[in-house]
Write a protein that holds these residues in place. Structure first.
Motif, PDB file in Angstrom:
ATOM      1  N   ASN A  18      -6.676   4.137  -7.054  1.00  0.00           N
ATOM      2  CA  ASN A  18      -8.002   3.647  -7.442  1.00  0.00           C
ATOM      3  C   ASN A  18      -8.698   4.696  -8.302  1.00  0.00           C
ATOM      4  OD1 ASN A  18      -9.708   5.429  -5.556  1.00  0.00           O
ATOM      5  ND2 ASN A  18      -8.316   4.418  -4.120  1.00  0.00           N
ATOM      6  N   LYS A  19      -9.675   4.258  -9.042  1.00  0.00           N
ATOM      7  CA  LYS A  19     -10.382   5.133  -9.975  1.00  0.00           C
ATOM      8  C   LYS A  19     -11.142   6.244  -9.253  1.00  0.00           C
ATOM      9  CE  LYS A  19     -13.393   5.000 -14.051  1.00  0.00           C
ATOM     10  NZ  LYS A  19     -14.222   6.129 -13.642  1.00  0.00           N
ATOM     11  N   GLU A  20     -11.662   5.944  -8.091  1.00  0.00           N
ATOM     12  CA  GLU A  20     -12.439   6.948  -7.347  1.00  0.00           C
ATOM     13  C   GLU A  20     -11.569   8.156  -7.002  1.00  0.00           C
ATOM     14  OE1 GLU A  20     -14.379   3.207  -7.425  1.00  0.00           O
ATOM     15  OE2 GLU A  20     -12.372   3.683  -6.623  1.00  0.00           O
ATOM     16  N   MET A  22      -8.740   9.029  -8.507  1.00  0.00           N
ATOM     17  CA  MET A  22      -8.345   9.689  -9.748  1.00  0.00           C
ATOM     18  C   MET A  22      -9.486  10.560 -10.280  1.00  0.00           C
ATOM     19  SD  MET A  22      -6.146  10.421 -12.088  1.00  0.00           S
ATOM     20  CE  MET A  22      -4.785   9.303 -12.469  1.00  0.00           C
ATOM     21  N   ASP A  23     -10.695  10.056 -10.240  1.00  0.00           N
ATOM     22  CA  ASP A  23     -11.838  10.849 -10.711  1.00  0.00           C
ATOM     23  C   ASP A  23     -11.993  12.129  -9.898  1.00  0.00           C
ATOM     24  OD1 ASP A  23     -12.429   9.053 -12.683  1.00  0.00           O
ATOM     25  OD2 ASP A  23     -14.017   8.033 -11.566  1.00  0.00           O
ATOM     26  N   ARG A  26      -9.034  14.451 -10.997  1.00  0.00           N
ATOM     27  CA  ARG A  26      -8.717  14.468 -12.423  1.00  0.00           C
ATOM     28  C   ARG A  26      -8.291  15.854 -12.912  1.00  0.00           C
ATOM     29  NH1 ARG A  26      -8.828  10.491 -15.720  1.00  0.00           N
ATOM     30  NH2 ARG A  26     -10.006   9.220 -14.242  1.00  0.00           N
ATOM     31  N   ASN A  67      -2.168   4.933 -17.112  1.00  0.00           N
ATOM     32  CA  ASN A  67      -2.829   3.678 -16.757  1.00  0.00           C
ATOM     33  C   ASN A  67      -1.925   2.494 -17.098  1.00  0.00           C
ATOM     34  OD1 ASN A  67      -4.866   5.780 -17.620  1.00  0.00           O
ATOM     35  ND2 ASN A  67      -6.230   4.305 -16.645  1.00  0.00           N
ATOM     36  N   ILE A  78      -3.744  -0.019 -10.838  1.00  0.00           N
ATOM     37  CA  ILE A  78      -4.452   0.610 -11.957  1.00  0.00           C
ATOM     38  C   ILE A  78      -3.569   1.672 -12.608  1.00  0.00           C
ATOM     39  CG2 ILE A  78      -6.456   1.993 -12.639  1.00  0.00           C
ATOM     40  CD1 ILE A  78      -7.988   0.731 -10.346  1.00  0.00           C
ATOM     41  N   TYR A  79      -2.853   2.438 -11.782  1.00  0.00           N
ATOM     42  CA  TYR A  79      -2.070   3.557 -12.300  1.00  0.00           C
ATOM     43  C   TYR A  79      -0.578   3.360 -12.013  1.00  0.00           C
ATOM     44  CZ  TYR A  79      -6.745   5.537 -12.398  1.00  0.00           C
ATOM     45  OH  TYR A  79      -8.081   5.731 -12.622  1.00  0.00           O
TER      46      TYR A  79
END
Length: 217
Positions: A18-20, A22-23, A26, A67, A78-79
């Motif tokens: 999920n993006k959270e 990954m952020d 990062r 991505n 997502i990834y």
């Protein structure tokens, strides 16, 4: 390049795709990506010495996005679960691809489901000189390394303009012209991984050159 760390990152990513996450990680991702780019740069310089027509491909140009393309594959995560990169990437040429991932580590090359014009050119080359392709595929060291062409969708009958009795009908029915070698995680982590890639690249080169000539002649 610390491939152990790369595998660790991919394991964590797939558990938190999920993006959270990954952020929050990062910095780790960017550090790994930069290390991989530097490793690809070094590999690119090594392979550029192998033949005169090699197309220099810096790691930053060769590396793929992590991505997934959700526009065309909305049901995918997502990834991705791997890092991928291409080298010797001359425009409109057969691929040389490196994938390092959790499910698959592999080296591959050729043409994956090319457009109709390119596919027709390859088939015309086979019609004109299929003997050369057969010779490449029948070379003992090539067969030992790759087995044969990658198994993908095929036409049931001969493509338009060709006879079902054509001596190379099995080639002509292909939609993909590629080969691949799967690797174990242990092979990726071994000290001679770079040398292994060079060995595979050299064995694959005549096959890729045949495909490249088919679309340029």
């Amino acid at each position: 390049m610390n491939f152990n760390d790369l595998f660790h990152f991919l394991e964590e990513l797939q558990q938190n795709n999920n993006k959270e996450w990954m952020d929050a990680n990062r910095k780790w991702y960017k550090s790994l990506r930069n290390d991989l780019i530097a490793w690809l740069d070094d590999l690119d310089m090594t392979m550029a010495q192998l033949h005169d027509d090699y197309y220099p491909t810096p790691g930053k140009k060769g590396i793929n996005r992590i991505n997934n393309n959700l526009m065309f594959h909305p049901n995918k995560p997502i990834y991705k679960d791997h890092f991928g990169a291409g080298l010797d990437k001359a425009p409109n040429s057969a691929d040389f691809y490196i994938e390092i991932g959790l499910k698959h580590c592999l080296l591959a090359g050729g043409r994956w489901r090319p457009d109709s014009k390119t596919l027709r050119s390859i088939r015309d080359a086979i019609d004109y000189n299929g003997e050369e392709l057969q010779k490449i595929l029948d070379k003992p060291s090539f067969k030992k390394m790759f087995g044969g062409l990658y198994e993908d969708e095929k036409l049931v009958k001969a493509p338009k303009g060709f006879s079902n009795n054509h001596p190379y009908i099995e080639f002509l029915r292909n939609k993909t012209f590629a080969v691949e070698l799967e690797l174990s995680k242990e092979e990726v982590l071994h000290d001679d991984f770079k040398e292994k890639i060079v060995e595979v690249y050299k064995e694959m080169l005549p096959f890729r050159q045949y495909l490249n000539q088919a679309v340029t002649v």
